[in-house]
Design an enzyme around this catalytic site. Structure first.
Site, mmCIF file in Angstrom:
data_model
loop_
_atom_site.group_PDB
_atom_site.id
_atom_site.type_symbol
_atom_site.label_atom_id
_atom_site.label_comp_id
_atom_site.label_asym_id
_atom_site.label_seq_id
_atom_site.Cartn_x
_atom_site.Cartn_y
_atom_site.Cartn_z
ATOM 1 N N CYS A 194 -0.422 4.165 2.045
ATOM 2 C CA CYS A 194 -0.290 4.000 3.509
ATOM 3 C C CYS A 194 1.160 4.225 3.951
ATOM 4 O O CYS A 194 1.417 4.857 4.960
ATOM 5 C CB CYS A 194 -0.661 2.585 3.961
ATOM 6 N N ASP A 195 2.100 3.643 3.220
ATOM 7 C CA ASP A 195 3.455 3.512 3.745
ATOM 8 C C ASP A 195 4.538 4.310 3.003
ATOM 9 O O ASP A 195 5.682 4.356 3.452
ATOM 10 C CB ASP A 195 3.859 2.019 3.741
ATOM 11 N N CYS B 255 0.832 -1.208 0.000
ATOM 12 C CA CYS B 255 0.000 0.000 0.000
ATOM 13 C C CYS B 255 0.864 1.254 0.000
ATOM 14 O O CYS B 255 1.354 1.689 1.052
ATOM 15 C CB CYS B 255 -0.931 -0.014 1.210
#
Ligand code: NAP
Length: 318
Positions: free
Chosen positions: A145-146, A142
Site C-alpha cells: 500500500c505505502d 502494508c
C-alpha cells in the site's frame, strides 16, 4: 417462520464485509452489518490506495471505504455498532428442531438464517509511545500500500518472519536502502526468503535489536528510530524515513471458538471456497486469508460469500 430472523448478518465493515453487503442488499436480502472493533477495517487506517482497480490517480483508504459503506446503504443495508461476544452456529434446538444462528452482541442476541464472517485481521503493532500517531505518516504495516511513497528514501522493516522478508524485498523497488531490524539473530522466515533478503545488496540486517521509539510526531513524519541492542544494551538514534511492521497479523476470529475449522494461527479455514462446515455460515476477507490480504481480494471473497448466501437461502426455500 419467525419474523425476527434476518436473512443475513455480516460481521465486519471492512472491504470484504461491505462488498458482501452491496451484493446481498442488491439481492433484496436487507443485510445487517455489525461494525466490529475497527469500523472500516484496515482501509480506514491507510492513506493513499493506488492498487485498487478503477482509480487512476489512487484513492484515500478512508474515502474508498466510506463510499462502499454508502453504496451498500443505498440498496438497503443496515448498520449496527457493536462486536460479537459469542456465536451459536449449532442451529439445533434442545428438542432437535432447527433453530437460527445466534449472534450475541452482549446487550442483545440477533437471529439469522445465514452469516458472513468478514471480521478481518489486525496488523500487530509494537505498542510504542509515538507509533499510533505516525500510522499513515511513515509508520505502516502494508508495503504494497505505502512503499511507493518512500521512493529514493531509506526504510526500516521490523520483524524476522516471511512477512518481514517479503516487505523488505518488495520495498527495495522504491527505497535507496532497506534496514531489516529483528529482535533476535535467529529467524522464523523460510530459508529461501531469508537467503534472498540476505543476498540483496540494498538490504542490511540489524539483529538483536529492538525499537524503543519512533520520531517525530510534531513533524507528522518519520525521521528516525530509537534503537537498542539487546545483547550490549547500547542505545542509538537511527535516521530513517519510514518504519514498516512485518511482525504478523492476528485474525479476528476468537469469538468463533471451535465451531469452525481454524488453522494454527487462528485463521478460519473454509471447506469449499467461502463455505464452512456450518450450514449457512460463510467466511470472507482477511479473517480467512493469511496469504494475499489485499483490499481487492477481500472484496472478491466478500462478493463470493454474498452469492453463496443467495444460493443457500434458495436451497432452504427462503
Ligand atoms: P511470523 O512468522 O509469526 O513472524 C513474526 C516475526 O515478527 C517474528 O520474527 C517475531 O520475532 C517478530 N515479532 C513479533 N512480535 C514482535 C514484537 N513485538 N517486536 C519485535 N518483533 C516481533 O509472522 P509472519 O512473518 O507474518 O508470517 C506468518 C505466516 O505467514 C508464516 O507461516 C509465514 O510463513 C507465512 N507467510 C508466508 C509468506 C510467503 O511465503 N511469501 C509471506 C508472508 C507470510 P521472534 O521470531 O523473535 O518471535
Amino acid at each position: 417462520m419467525l419474523d425476527n430472523v434476518r436473512n443475513v448478518i455480516i460481521l465486519g465493515s471492512g472491504c470484504s464485509g461491505l462488498t458482501a453487503a452491496i451484493y446481498a442488499a442488491r439481492a433484496n436480502l436487507k443485510p445487517l452489518v455489525i461494525d466490529g472493533h475497527e469500523p472500516g477495517g484496515q482501509l480506514a487506517i491507510t492513506t493513499l490506495v493506488e492498487n485498487f482497480p478503477g482509480f487512476r490517480e489512487g484513492v484515500q483508504g478512508p474515502e474508498l471505504i466510506d463510499n462502499m459503506r454508502k453504496q451498500a446503504a443505498r440498496f438497503g443495508t443496515e448498520y449496527m455498532a457493536g462486536h460479537v461476544v459469542k456465536l451459536d452456529l449449532s442451529q439445533k434446538a434442545a428438542d432437535g428442531s432447527r433453530k437460527p444462528i445466534e449472534v450475541n452482541l452482549g446487550r442483545e442476541t440477533l437471529l439469522t438464517r445465514t452469516l458472513i464472517i468478514a471480521s478481518g485481521a489486525s496488523a500487530r503493532w509494537l505498542g510504542l509511545p509515538n507509533e499510533e500517531a505516525l500510522i499513515g505518516h511513515g509508520v505502516s504495516s502494508c508495503a504494497t500500500c505505502d512503499g511507493f511513497f518512500f521512493s529514493g528514501k531509506e526504510i526500516a522493516v521490523i520483524g524476522g518472519g516471511d512477512s518481514a522478508m517479503e516487505e523488505a524485498l518488495f520495498l527495495t523497488r522504491f527505497a535507496k536502502k532497506v534496514t531489516l531490524i529483528h529482535r533476535r539473530s535467529e529467524f522464523r522466515a523460510s530459508k529461501i526468503m531469508l537467503d534472498r533478503a540476505r543476498k540483496h545488496e540494498q538490504i542490511e540486517f540489524l539483529t538483536d535489536t529492538v525499537v524503543d521509539d519512533v520520531y517525530e510526531v510534531e513533524k507528522k513524519e518519520v525521521t528516525g528510530l530509537r534503537l537498542r541492542n539487546l545483547k550490549t544494551g547500547e542505545q542509538w538514534d537511527f535516521p530513517t524515513s519510514a518504519m514498516f511492521l512485518g511482525i504478523g497479523h492476528t485474525p479476528n476470529a476468537s469469538f468463533v471458538g471451535d465451531q469452525l475449522d481454524r488453522d494454527g494461527e487462528g485463521y478460519l479455514v473454509p471447506q469449499d471456497h467461502v463455505r464452512t462446515r456450518a450450514p449457512g455460515v460463510f467466511v470472507s476477507g482477511d479473517v480467512a486469508d493469511r496469504r494475499y490480504r489485499q483490499a481487492v481480494t477481500a472484496a472478491g471473497t466478500g462478493c463470493m460469500a454474498a452469492l453463496e448466501v443467495e444460493k443457500y437461502l434458495e436451497e432452504i426455500g427462503k
